[in-house]
Design an enzyme around this catalytic site. Structure first.
Site, PDB file in Angstrom:
ATOM      1  N   SER A   1      16.088 -31.230  16.736  1.00 20.78           N
ATOM      2  CA  SER A   1      15.061 -30.988  17.750  1.00 20.78           C
ATOM      3  C   SER A   1      15.736 -30.568  19.048  1.00 20.78           C
ATOM      4  O   SER A   1      16.291 -31.401  19.775  1.00 20.78           O
ATOM      5  CB  SER A   1      14.216 -32.258  17.956  1.00 20.78           C
ATOM      6  OG  SER A   1      13.317 -32.100  19.027  1.00 20.78           O
ATOM      7  N   GLY A   2      15.715 -29.255  19.321  1.00 18.38           N
ATOM      8  CA  GLY A   2      16.384 -28.722  20.494  1.00 18.38           C
ATOM      9  C   GLY A   2      15.427 -28.477  21.645  1.00 18.38           C
ATOM     10  O   GLY A   2      14.273 -28.919  21.631  1.00 18.38           O
TER      11      GLY A   2
ATOM     12  N   ASP B   1      23.110 -33.251  19.595  1.00 20.95           N
ATOM     13  CA  ASP B   1      23.299 -31.973  18.910  1.00 20.95           C
ATOM     14  C   ASP B   1      24.746 -31.519  18.981  1.00 20.95           C
ATOM     15  O   ASP B   1      25.311 -31.033  17.991  1.00 20.95           O
ATOM     16  CB  ASP B   1      22.367 -30.905  19.478  1.00 20.95           C
ATOM     17  CG  ASP B   1      22.500 -30.713  20.983  1.00 20.95           C
ATOM     18  OD1 ASP B   1      23.084 -31.592  21.672  1.00 20.95           O
ATOM     19  OD2 ASP B   1      22.018 -29.677  21.490  1.00 20.95           O
TER      20      ASP B   1
END
Length: 262
Positions: free
Chosen positions: A10-11, A102
């Site tokens: 989920s960026g 991330d």
């Protein structure tokens, strides 16, 4: 039937996901961040995963929305955070937990793949350029605006600039091309300077593992050895999930090659 793992990256602008059966990615998808309808549609008929592993660098509201979507399955989501040591990578950030999940997952994937010093570059909304040593030490890295954001900042601050339809040129002769080409040069320059710095530390020129939405635009402009890898964060989440699962169960941790090749 093999247990299934759902990995979710989920960026800031997109949500990438993949369903893995222990051997291969069975399905992969991507949705715009905040497009809950698309995720609901894609996940509605998904085979139920036995594990869910997530990297989320968006805000708490996004985490809440994802949690609601994931509640359709019994598996409790595992929200990844950076730690001092995992999967052979040692985190030398002054505050290890401050490193984005991330970036951490991408570093893990790159180390599992390369097993030597390299640059790990994610050219997304922001660009990160992270350095790994030959012994798996994360030495540190850069954060700069990404390709679109760099142009957007200039246009918003200097409102008379026109940025639509820009392309890369050796000698730009329009404002849009100048903005686009300048952003590419700035990003490529940051990567090449970090590559030269890391080469001095390692004693050899590192490979650049490149991912993210602007990877294809950057690759031709880089004077370093580049390997483009899609979904690097998902691959790192897979490796982390395997290690944490097998460590918890007292089993033998899967080999790096097994963790990354499929």
């Amino acid at each position: 039937m093999n247990p299934l793992l759902l990995a979710v990256d989920s960026g800031n602008t997109r949500v990438k996901w993949g369903l893995h059966d222990g051997r291969n990615w069975l399905m992969q998808g991507v949705a715009a961040q905040g497009d809950r309808v698309q995720l609901e549609r894609e996940w509605r008929d998904l085979r139920e995963p036995s594990r869910v592993v997530i990297s989320n660098v968006a805000n708490a509201g996004v985490k809440g929305s994802l949690s609601e979507l994931l509640a359709q399955w019994k598996a409790e989501p595992q929200w990844i955070t950076a730690v001092p040591y995992q999967c052979g990578v040692r985190n030398y950030y002054s505050n290890p937990a401050q490193l984005g999940s991330d970036r951490w997952a991408a570093l893990v994937a790159a180390w599992v793949l390369e097993r030597q010093g390299c640059l790990v570059v994610d050219a997304g909304t922001a660009m990160t350029v992270d350095a790994l040593s030959d012994t798996g030490e994360f030495l540190g890295g850069l954060i700069t605006p990404g390709l679109d954001l760099m142009q957007k900042i200039l246009v918003e601050d200097l409102g008379s600039l026109e940025s639509e339809g820009g392309k890369f040129c050796d000698y730009p002769d329009s404002t849009a091309d100048a903005l686009y080409s300048g952003a590419v040069h700035a990003m490529a320059g940051a990567i090449e300077r970090m590559a030269a710095l890391l080469a001095g530390t390692l004693g050899h020129m590192p490979e650049c593992i490149l991912s993210g939405g602007a990877a294809q635009q950057l690759q031709p402009q880089l004077n370093v050895n580049v390997k483009v890898m899609d979904n690097l964060v998902l691959q790192g989440l897979l490796a982390i999930a395997r290690e944490t699962s097998e460590t918890a169960s007292g089993g033998v941790v899967a080999s790096p090659e097994d963790s990354i090749e499929n």
